[in-house]
Design a protein around this motif. Structure first.
Motif, PDB file in Angstrom:
ATOM      1  N   VAL A   3     -12.609  90.163  35.416  1.00  0.00           N
ATOM      2  CA  VAL A   3     -11.199  90.023  35.072  1.00  0.00           C
ATOM      3  C   VAL A   3     -10.817  88.549  35.109  1.00  0.00           C
ATOM      4  O   VAL A   3     -11.173  87.832  36.050  1.00  0.00           O
ATOM      5  CB  VAL A   3     -10.327  90.819  36.069  1.00  0.00           C
ATOM      6  CG1 VAL A   3      -8.852  90.584  35.798  1.00  0.00           C
ATOM      7  CG2 VAL A   3     -10.642  92.294  35.992  1.00  0.00           C
ATOM      8  N   TYR A   4     -10.103  88.117  34.088  1.00  0.00           N
ATOM      9  CA  TYR A   4      -9.580  86.757  34.033  1.00  0.00           C
ATOM     10  C   TYR A   4      -8.163  86.785  34.593  1.00  0.00           C
ATOM     11  O   TYR A   4      -7.336  87.581  34.168  1.00  0.00           O
ATOM     12  CB  TYR A   4      -9.567  86.237  32.594  1.00  0.00           C
ATOM     13  CG  TYR A   4      -9.153  84.786  32.479  1.00  0.00           C
ATOM     14  CD1 TYR A   4     -10.105  83.780  32.433  1.00  0.00           C
ATOM     15  CD2 TYR A   4      -7.809  84.424  32.435  1.00  0.00           C
ATOM     16  CE1 TYR A   4      -9.733  82.444  32.346  1.00  0.00           C
ATOM     17  CE2 TYR A   4      -7.432  83.098  32.355  1.00  0.00           C
ATOM     18  CZ  TYR A   4      -8.391  82.117  32.300  1.00  0.00           C
ATOM     19  OH  TYR A   4      -8.026  80.794  32.232  1.00  0.00           O
ATOM     20  N   VAL A   5      -7.873  85.893  35.553  1.00  0.00           N
ATOM     21  CA  VAL A   5      -6.570  85.890  36.222  1.00  0.00           C
ATOM     22  C   VAL A   5      -5.782  84.648  35.788  1.00  0.00           C
ATOM     23  O   VAL A   5      -6.248  83.519  35.941  1.00  0.00           O
ATOM     24  CB  VAL A   5      -6.733  85.904  37.751  1.00  0.00           C
ATOM     25  CG1 VAL A   5      -5.378  86.119  38.416  1.00  0.00           C
ATOM     26  CG2 VAL A   5      -7.720  86.981  38.189  1.00  0.00           C
ATOM     27  N   TYR A   6      -4.575  84.886  35.271  1.00  0.00           N
ATOM     28  CA  TYR A   6      -3.734  83.804  34.748  1.00  0.00           C
ATOM     29  C   TYR A   6      -2.768  83.265  35.803  1.00  0.00           C
ATOM     30  O   TYR A   6      -2.627  82.053  35.965  1.00  0.00           O
ATOM     31  CB  TYR A   6      -2.920  84.288  33.552  1.00  0.00           C
ATOM     32  CG  TYR A   6      -3.762  84.710  32.390  1.00  0.00           C
ATOM     33  CD1 TYR A   6      -4.017  83.842  31.329  1.00  0.00           C
ATOM     34  CD2 TYR A   6      -4.323  85.985  32.339  1.00  0.00           C
ATOM     35  CE1 TYR A   6      -4.801  84.226  30.251  1.00  0.00           C
ATOM     36  CE2 TYR A   6      -5.107  86.381  31.267  1.00  0.00           C
ATOM     37  CZ  TYR A   6      -5.357  85.503  30.237  1.00  0.00           C
ATOM     38  OH  TYR A   6      -6.142  85.893  29.183  1.00  0.00           O
ATOM     39  N   SER A   7      -2.077  84.174  36.490  1.00  0.00           N
ATOM     40  CA  SER A   7      -1.001  83.733  37.366  1.00  0.00           C
ATOM     41  C   SER A   7      -0.589  84.852  38.308  1.00  0.00           C
ATOM     42  O   SER A   7      -0.968  86.015  38.127  1.00  0.00           O
ATOM     43  CB  SER A   7       0.207  83.281  36.540  1.00  0.00           C
ATOM     44  OG  SER A   7       0.634  84.350  35.706  1.00  0.00           O
ATOM     45  N   VAL A   8       0.217  84.468  39.292  1.00  0.00           N
ATOM     46  CA  VAL A   8       0.794  85.412  40.244  1.00  0.00           C
ATOM     47  C   VAL A   8       2.310  85.230  40.220  1.00  0.00           C
ATOM     48  O   VAL A   8       2.807  84.089  40.244  1.00  0.00           O
ATOM     49  CB  VAL A   8       0.254  85.183  41.667  1.00  0.00           C
ATOM     50  CG1 VAL A   8       0.965  86.101  42.675  1.00  0.00           C
ATOM     51  CG2 VAL A   8      -1.252  85.411  41.715  1.00  0.00           C
ATOM     52  N   THR A   9       3.034  86.331  40.178  1.00  0.00           N
ATOM     53  CA  THR A   9       4.492  86.310  40.234  1.00  0.00           C
ATOM     54  C   THR A   9       4.958  87.374  41.219  1.00  0.00           C
ATOM     55  O   THR A   9       4.160  88.176  41.719  1.00  0.00           O
ATOM     56  CB  THR A   9       5.121  86.603  38.861  1.00  0.00           C
ATOM     57  OG1 THR A   9       4.729  87.923  38.451  1.00  0.00           O
ATOM     58  CG2 THR A   9       4.667  85.592  37.815  1.00  0.00           C
ATOM     59  N   LEU A  75      -2.371  79.745  37.948  1.00  0.00           N
ATOM     60  CA  LEU A  75      -3.721  79.515  38.439  1.00  0.00           C
ATOM     61  C   LEU A  75      -4.485  78.647  37.447  1.00  0.00           C
ATOM     62  O   LEU A  75      -4.194  78.630  36.249  1.00  0.00           O
ATOM     63  CB  LEU A  75      -4.421  80.853  38.655  1.00  0.00           C
ATOM     64  CG  LEU A  75      -3.674  81.787  39.626  1.00  0.00           C
ATOM     65  CD1 LEU A  75      -4.417  83.101  39.780  1.00  0.00           C
ATOM     66  CD2 LEU A  75      -3.485  81.119  40.987  1.00  0.00           C
ATOM     67  N   GLN A  76      -5.459  77.933  37.954  1.00  0.00           N
ATOM     68  CA  GLN A  76      -6.224  77.027  37.097  1.00  0.00           C
ATOM     69  C   GLN A  76      -7.044  77.806  36.071  1.00  0.00           C
ATOM     70  O   GLN A  76      -7.477  78.928  36.322  1.00  0.00           O
ATOM     71  CB  GLN A  76      -7.143  76.148  37.947  1.00  0.00           C
ATOM     72  CG  GLN A  76      -6.407  75.196  38.870  1.00  0.00           C
ATOM     73  CD  GLN A  76      -5.633  74.118  38.132  1.00  0.00           C
ATOM     74  OE1 GLN A  76      -5.970  73.773  37.005  1.00  0.00           O
ATOM     75  NE2 GLN A  76      -4.605  73.585  38.767  1.00  0.00           N
ATOM     76  N   PHE A  77      -7.268  77.181  34.929  1.00  0.00           N
ATOM     77  CA  PHE A  77      -8.070  77.793  33.874  1.00  0.00           C
ATOM     78  C   PHE A  77      -9.456  78.161  34.400  1.00  0.00           C
ATOM     79  O   PHE A  77     -10.085  77.377  35.112  1.00  0.00           O
ATOM     80  CB  PHE A  77      -8.215  76.836  32.691  1.00  0.00           C
ATOM     81  CG  PHE A  77      -9.073  77.368  31.581  1.00  0.00           C
ATOM     82  CD1 PHE A  77      -8.525  78.149  30.583  1.00  0.00           C
ATOM     83  CD2 PHE A  77     -10.438  77.103  31.543  1.00  0.00           C
ATOM     84  CE1 PHE A  77      -9.316  78.645  29.554  1.00  0.00           C
ATOM     85  CE2 PHE A  77     -11.234  77.599  30.530  1.00  0.00           C
ATOM     86  CZ  PHE A  77     -10.663  78.376  29.541  1.00  0.00           C
ATOM     87  N   GLY A  78      -9.908  79.371  34.060  1.00  0.00           N
ATOM     88  CA  GLY A  78     -11.274  79.777  34.373  1.00  0.00           C
ATOM     89  C   GLY A  78     -11.431  80.656  35.592  1.00  0.00           C
ATOM     90  O   GLY A  78     -12.561  81.044  35.922  1.00  0.00           O
ATOM     91  N   LEU A  79     -10.321  80.986  36.264  1.00  0.00           N
ATOM     92  CA  LEU A  79     -10.432  81.807  37.477  1.00  0.00           C
ATOM     93  C   LEU A  79     -10.686  83.268  37.100  1.00  0.00           C
ATOM     94  O   LEU A  79      -9.929  83.863  36.334  1.00  0.00           O
ATOM     95  CB  LEU A  79      -9.154  81.711  38.308  1.00  0.00           C
ATOM     96  CG  LEU A  79      -9.160  82.512  39.609  1.00  0.00           C
ATOM     97  CD1 LEU A  79     -10.197  81.957  40.576  1.00  0.00           C
ATOM     98  CD2 LEU A  79      -7.778  82.501  40.251  1.00  0.00           C
TER      99      LEU A  79
END
Length: 237
Positions: A3-9, A75-79
């Motif tokens: 899974v690619y993770v973009y951000s947390v809100t 989150l940084q690119f590639g996580l």
């Protein structure tokens, strides 16, 4: 599947993800993983993920869309994570940390400033202010071919440039710091002498921008100040 993770809100953050593509070719559909008060925006991770322009733009597009509606932890690119359950577990384990950062970043955006100065202008200043540098330069231009002269002049110039770059970077940062909640100084690259990120809240945004504009005018045309923002607060997550 990874899974690619973009951000947390926050879980109640508006998630207007329609019309956005995820990373990968073909692009992966975006979805969310929730855990209590938190929500992560994710997609399937492509097997050959690289920092290509399209994927970087897709990553940034998600941050900007979410940022438009409230606070986001970009989150940084590639996580990536092994699967949705691993993402959910991370949200559980780091719940207090993420909630604290969401509170700290509420109403804020990042502004990234880089600065450089025209080299010939700086050299003219050094020759004007340093009698020893001026003497060595006069000897060289007057025809003295001793190999020691350019080396000695080079050492003086390098020391002076470093000292002046440091003083300039410190002065600019100190002038803008009162209008920001936090700042993070990074190592400058290339011809830049300054590479700094500021966390600025909405209340102080106009003061911060006016201060930066005033600095640019005061420093003059020999200086190149490049301010980017408002940006997702990558440097302060």
């Amino acid at each position: 599947m990874p899974v690619y993770v973009y951000s947390v809100t926050a879980a109640d953050h508006p998630l207007r993800l329609d019309g956005l593509d995820g990373v990968g070719a073909p692009p992966s559909p975006l979805r969310t993983v929730r855990s209590g008060p938190l929500c992560a925006t994710v997609s399937d991770a492509p097997a050959d993920l690289r920092p290509k322009r399209r994927d970087l733009a897709a990553h940034q597009g998600v941050q900007e869309r979410l940022m438009a509606d409230g606070t986001v932890l970009p989150l940084q690119f590639g996580l990536t994570a092994p699967d949705d359950d691993a993402v959910r577990e991370a949200l559980d384990q780091r719940r207090e940390e993420y909630l604290q950062r969401l509170t700290a970043l509420e109403g804020c955006a990042e502004y990234h400033l880089k600065a450089s100065v025209e080299e010939d202008s700086l050299l003219r200043e050094i020759l004007r202010d340093s009698a020893e540098a001026r003497r060595l330069n006069d000897d060289i231009t007057g025809g003295n071919r001793s190999p020691d002269l350019p080396l000695a002049l080079g050492e003086i110039v390098a020391q002076e440039v470093g000292a002046r770059h440091y003083a300039l970077a410190t002065g600019i940062t100190e002038a803008l710091r009162p209008h920001a909640r936090q700042d993070v100084v990074s190592e400058p690259t290339g011809q830049d002498f300054l590479n700094v990120s500021f966390l600025v809240d909405h209340e102080h945004r106009e003061l911060f921008l006016a201060a930066e504009k005033g600095l640019a005018a005061e420093l003059g045309d020999d200086f190149d100040l490049r301010l980017h923002g408002p940006l997702p607060a990558y440097s302060f997550v």
